[in-house]
Motif scaffolding. Structure first.
Motif, PDB file in Angstrom:
ATOM      1  N   PHE A   1       0.889  -1.327  -0.031  1.00 29.92           N
ATOM      2  CA  PHE A   1      -0.234  -0.138  -0.133  1.00 29.92           C
ATOM      3  C   PHE A   1       1.363   0.650  -0.117  1.00 29.92           C
ATOM      4  O   PHE A   1       1.801   1.375   0.907  1.00 29.92           O
ATOM      5  CB  PHE A   1      -0.823  -0.142   1.431  1.00 29.92           C
ATOM      6  CG  PHE A   1      -2.189  -0.510   0.522  1.00 29.92           C
ATOM      7  CD1 PHE A   1      -2.646  -0.651   0.121  1.00 29.92           C
ATOM      8  CD2 PHE A   1      -2.390  -1.858   2.149  1.00 29.92           C
ATOM      9  CE1 PHE A   1      -3.905  -1.646   0.496  1.00 29.92           C
ATOM     10  CE2 PHE A   1      -4.461  -2.416   1.900  1.00 29.92           C
ATOM     11  CZ  PHE A   1      -4.499  -2.360   0.530  1.00 29.92           C
ATOM     12  N   LYS A   2       0.567   2.084  -0.576  1.00 32.15           N
ATOM     13  CA  LYS A   2       1.395   3.625  -0.890  1.00 32.15           C
ATOM     14  C   LYS A   2       0.702   4.796  -0.106  1.00 32.15           C
ATOM     15  O   LYS A   2       1.950   5.503   0.622  1.00 32.15           O
ATOM     16  CB  LYS A   2       0.977   3.711  -2.015  1.00 32.15           C
ATOM     17  CG  LYS A   2       1.697   3.188  -3.619  1.00 32.15           C
ATOM     18  CD  LYS A   2       2.517   3.618  -4.990  1.00 32.15           C
ATOM     19  CE  LYS A   2       3.059   2.532  -5.532  1.00 32.15           C
ATOM     20  NZ  LYS A   2       2.285   2.023  -6.145  1.00 32.15           N
ATOM     21  N   LYS A   3      -0.694   4.595   0.140  1.00 31.12           N
ATOM     22  CA  LYS A   3      -1.152   5.831   1.398  1.00 31.12           C
ATOM     23  C   LYS A   3      -1.139   5.249   2.968  1.00 31.12           C
ATOM     24  O   LYS A   3      -1.043   4.329   2.694  1.00 31.12           O
ATOM     25  CB  LYS A   3      -2.343   5.525   0.601  1.00 31.12           C
ATOM     26  CG  LYS A   3      -2.780   6.596   0.187  1.00 31.12           C
ATOM     27  CD  LYS A   3      -4.070   7.760  -0.552  1.00 31.12           C
ATOM     28  CE  LYS A   3      -4.227   7.955  -1.735  1.00 31.12           C
ATOM     29  NZ  LYS A   3      -5.756   7.119  -2.200  1.00 31.12           N
ATOM     30  N   LYS A   4      -0.559   5.462   3.254  1.00 31.28           N
ATOM     31  CA  LYS A   4      -0.267   5.212   5.069  1.00 31.28           C
ATOM     32  C   LYS A   4      -1.739   5.083   5.324  1.00 31.28           C
ATOM     33  O   LYS A   4      -2.034   4.404   6.238  1.00 31.28           O
ATOM     34  CB  LYS A   4       0.391   6.617   5.794  1.00 31.28           C
ATOM     35  CG  LYS A   4       1.448   5.446   7.100  1.00 31.28           C
ATOM     36  CD  LYS A   4       2.939   6.918   7.106  1.00 31.28           C
ATOM     37  CE  LYS A   4       3.155   6.219   8.330  1.00 31.28           C
ATOM     38  NZ  LYS A   4       3.516   7.260   9.219  1.00 31.28           N
ATOM     39  N   ILE A   5      -2.530   6.301   4.806  1.00 28.69           N
ATOM     40  CA  ILE A   5      -3.559   6.102   5.435  1.00 28.69           C
ATOM     41  C   ILE A   5      -4.796   4.645   5.794  1.00 28.69           C
ATOM     42  O   ILE A   5      -4.860   4.236   6.599  1.00 28.69           O
ATOM     43  CB  ILE A   5      -4.664   7.201   4.879  1.00 28.69           C
ATOM     44  CG1 ILE A   5      -3.936   9.107   5.010  1.00 28.69           C
ATOM     45  CG2 ILE A   5      -6.444   6.964   5.898  1.00 28.69           C
ATOM     46  CD1 ILE A   5      -5.253   9.468   4.528  1.00 28.69           C
ATOM     47  N   THR A   6      -4.783   3.889   3.760  1.00 26.05           N
ATOM     48  CA  THR A   6      -4.778   2.983   4.048  1.00 26.05           C
ATOM     49  C   THR A   6      -4.664   2.223   4.584  1.00 26.05           C
ATOM     50  O   THR A   6      -5.121   1.245   5.447  1.00 26.05           O
ATOM     51  CB  THR A   6      -4.839   2.589   2.168  1.00 26.05           C
ATOM     52  OG1 THR A   6      -4.367   3.527   1.390  1.00 26.05           O
ATOM     53  CG2 THR A   6      -6.029   3.019   2.342  1.00 26.05           C
ATOM     54  N   LYS A   7      -2.895   2.076   4.875  1.00 27.89           N
ATOM     55  CA  LYS A   7      -2.730   1.136   5.429  1.00 27.89           C
ATOM     56  C   LYS A   7      -3.027   1.577   7.009  1.00 27.89           C
ATOM     57  O   LYS A   7      -3.314  -0.031   7.822  1.00 27.89           O
ATOM     58  CB  LYS A   7      -0.638   1.547   5.430  1.00 27.89           C
ATOM     59  CG  LYS A   7       0.168   0.243   5.408  1.00 27.89           C
ATOM     60  CD  LYS A   7       1.508   0.628   5.603  1.00 27.89           C
ATOM     61  CE  LYS A   7       2.398   0.474   4.592  1.00 27.89           C
ATOM     62  NZ  LYS A   7       3.802   0.558   4.432  1.00 27.89           N
ATOM     63  N   ASN A   8      -2.752   2.153   8.321  1.00 25.58           N
ATOM     64  CA  ASN A   8      -3.478   2.759   9.097  1.00 25.58           C
ATOM     65  C   ASN A   8      -4.444   1.673   9.249  1.00 25.58           C
ATOM     66  O   ASN A   8      -4.831   1.413  10.478  1.00 25.58           O
ATOM     67  CB  ASN A   8      -3.079   4.053   9.395  1.00 25.58           C
ATOM     68  CG  ASN A   8      -1.882   4.523   9.460  1.00 25.58           C
ATOM     69  OD1 ASN A   8      -0.596   3.703   9.692  1.00 25.58           O
ATOM     70  ND2 ASN A   8      -1.330   5.560   9.620  1.00 25.58           N
TER      71      ASN A   8
ATOM     72  N   ASN B   1       7.386   0.092  -5.854  1.00 24.10           N
ATOM     73  CA  ASN B   1       7.633   0.726  -3.833  1.00 24.10           C
ATOM     74  C   ASN B   1       8.861   0.173  -3.755  1.00 24.10           C
ATOM     75  O   ASN B   1       8.760  -1.489  -4.055  1.00 24.10           O
ATOM     76  CB  ASN B   1       6.148   0.269  -3.436  1.00 24.10           C
ATOM     77  CG  ASN B   1       6.092   0.579  -1.836  1.00 24.10           C
ATOM     78  OD1 ASN B   1       7.417   0.732  -1.428  1.00 24.10           O
ATOM     79  ND2 ASN B   1       5.065   1.153  -1.112  1.00 24.10           N
TER      80      ASN B   1
ATOM     81  N   ARG C   1      -0.867  -4.654  -4.447  1.00 23.82           N
ATOM     82  CA  ARG C   1      -1.960  -4.579  -3.517  1.00 23.82           C
ATOM     83  C   ARG C   1      -3.084  -5.506  -3.438  1.00 23.82           C
ATOM     84  O   ARG C   1      -3.855  -5.760  -2.985  1.00 23.82           O
ATOM     85  CB  ARG C   1      -2.232  -3.048  -3.895  1.00 23.82           C
ATOM     86  CG  ARG C   1      -1.252  -1.617  -3.658  1.00 23.82           C
ATOM     87  CD  ARG C   1      -2.148  -0.625  -2.910  1.00 23.82           C
ATOM     88  NE  ARG C   1      -1.455  -0.567  -5.024  1.00 23.82           N
ATOM     89  CZ  ARG C   1      -2.352   0.717  -5.593  1.00 23.82           C
ATOM     90  NH1 ARG C   1      -2.399   2.036  -4.842  1.00 23.82           N
ATOM     91  NH2 ARG C   1      -1.715   0.806  -6.797  1.00 23.82           N
TER      92      ARG C   1
END
Lengths: 266, 274
Positions: free
Chosen positions: A86-93, B2, B9
């Protein structure tokens, strides 16, 4: 100070093992009671082995544990790989927060919530009985998944990504590179995740209690037996399980130290 | 690509679908049932009925608090003494502490009946000395004992893990600077082991406050807890699902608040250490 600490540790070990010793001791009782000792006898072990209800429950428990551990290991490992991409930190969190829910939440709430959901689905599809093998399996996979993910993820994170890049440069497809390069380097933590899932499933009572219907697993059978007066055959069976787990743990530790040695050499 | 990604994903999507369907949706069901009648109409009466269970709530919180404090007080020295042992002995004691956890939780609890019953091991022993019988089983004390026993490894392990990572040179520095053993404990070891204490407290308190087997077996029917009420209502048939859901919802919120407060403590504490 040293003697004091030794005495303290010894007392704690005594406290931890008193009930275990009581269980093993009374499993050899010739009488029917689990607190009045009449004499030594191994007859309860024999009756535990011939009790078809117990053996059935044991078989069911093993089926659910093996299936749920296998499925959650596959799904969970894939999830760990995907979540790290996942690139977005928000989605990961967000995904990790949801992953933590079954670990943090009280078992009874997890069990109850799944039961409400299964009963509702059962009504919609008009099932004769909404709870059973499938629902208990789904429930076990659900609470096993977070443990597999949290076991695989740190190791995966620490793996050198240039190895995979090298494999890709040398002409591997991404899938092939994953199985040839990544999986071998994280296989210990995948195995740890599997063992953890397996033992959690084996021992689970609360969540199974709300989701199993008539599919009686061993902890549920023990629960029903302890509602009535308990005879030493329950203790005999539990002693046997305790010993099996003990042996399994020793084997696991031996395997662990062997792989440590291997890593030390390399 | 990445740097940290080993794949796409997409491979996480079966899991995300699974978690949404079997973690999120069921929790929404609990909330929905808590605010509706069996016919599906909106109501607050389930929440209002929680007042009937205030004794169970009160007892759950009280017993769990006492059990958590006792567990902490006896686990802390244990963890401390463990770190003072030889490395091989430490590993062995770790396994010894964990091993009872692999015994079925129900049997672990039930064995205490053999020990505490009116004709159990302790009372048999006491009667030979001409004392008793003492009333040990079916008391609040027995419930608290059961909680302490069942969950004590969850307290010892995190404290031990954090404590064993404390750098010895910090303790040496403290003694070089004139701190006696009491001050070393107070100023160095306790503050640095605080995160382990916090995670131990949450790992013991949460299962204690929501338990329903320990109280039924060791507490008789006078010491019923919130978990017992939830279990009883869900077993009483679909008409009681709504009130039971309201109780579960409140229990869940209580646990969330507790976790949140505990998290806040560790964060601020780590900040002061840094």
């Amino acid at each position: 100070m040293k003697t004091l600490s030794r005495i303290y540790v010894a007392l704690m070990v005594f406290f931890l093992y008193a009930p275990v010793a009581v269980m093993v001791f009374f499993s050899f009782n010739s009488g029917e009671s689990v607190w009045v000792f009449e004499g030594f006898s191994g007859s309860w072990y024999l009756s535990a082995f011939t009790n078809t209800e117990m053996l059935d429950a044991l078989r069911r428990t093993l089926i659910v544990a093996i299936l749920s551990a296998t499925i959650s290991t596959v799904l969970g490992t894939a999830a760990a790989v995907g979540i790290l991409a996942f690139k977005k930190k928000i989605t990961k969190n967000a995904v990790m927060s949801v992953t933590n829910i079954p670990i943090m939440n009280a078992d009874i709430v997890t069990g109850v919530s799944l039961m409400l959901f299964f009963v509702f689905i059962g009504k919609i599809i008009g099932a004769y009985e909404s709870l059973g093998f499938t629902t208990v399996l789904i429930a076990h996979i659900t609470f096993n998944l977070p443990y597999v993910i949290l076991s695989v993820m740190p190791r995966l994170k620490a793996t050198d990504s240039s190895l995979q890049e090298a494999a890709l440069d040398l002409g591997c497809t991404p899938v092939k590179a994953f199985f040839k390069v990544i999986v071998p380097s994280i296989k210990t933590s995948i195995f740890t995740g599997f063992i953890m899932a397996f033992t959690l499933s084996l021992d689970d009572f609360v969540i199974s209690y709300f989701t199993c219907g008539h599919y009686q697993t061993l902890p549920i059978l023990i629960y029903n037996m302890t509602k009535k007066t308990v005879t030493p055959d329950v203790y005999a069976l539990s002693t046997l399980i305790f010993i099996s787990v003990f042996v399994l743990l020793i084997l696991y530790n031996i395997a662990g130290s062997k792989s440590d040695k291997k890593r030390g050499v390399a | 690509m990445n740097k940290k990604g080993f794949g796409s994903r997409i491979v996480a999507s079966p899991y995300i679908l699974w978690a949404a369907l079997f973690v999120i949706v069921p929790l929404i069901f609990v909330a929905y049932f808590a605010f509706t009648t069996p016919d599906g109409a909106f109501t607050l009466s389930n929440i209002a009925q929680i007042a009937k269970y205030k004794k169970a709530f009160f007892q759950s919180v009280l017993y769990s608090l006492i059990a958590t404090i006792i567990t902490l007080l006896i686990s802390y020295p244990m963890a401390y003494f463990m770190t003072k042992m030889k490395v091989t002995a430490q590993k062995m004691i770790m396994v010894i502490v964990m091993l009872p956890m692999w015994m079925n939780f129900l049997i672990r609890t039930y064995s205490w009946i053999s020990i505490l019953a009116n004709k159990g091991i302790i009372n048999t022993f006491l009667s030979r000395l001409g004392i008793g019988p003492l009333k040990l089983i079916n008391t609040p004390g027995a419930v608290i004992l059961g909680m302490v026993y069942d969950f004590i490894p969850y307290m010892i392990l995190p404290i031990y893990t954090v404590m064993s990572k404390i750098d010895d040179s910090l303790i040496e520095a403290a003694s070089d600077l004139g701190a006696n053993s009491f001050n070393r404990l107070k100023k160095v070891i306790i503050p640095l082991s605080f995160p382990g204490v916090i995670s131990g407290i949450t790992m013991v308190f949460v299962p204690c406050v929501s338990t329903f087997y320990i109280s039924q077996k060791l507490g008789g029917n006078k010491n019923l807890l919130i978990g017992d009420a939830i279990e009883y209502l869900f077993n009483s048939g679909p008409d009681f699902y709504n009130v039971a859901s309201a109780l579960s919802l409140v229990l869940m919120i209580m646990i969330l608040v507790c976790l949140f407060v505990m998290n806040y403590f560790t964060d601020s504490e780590e900040a002061t250490i840094l």
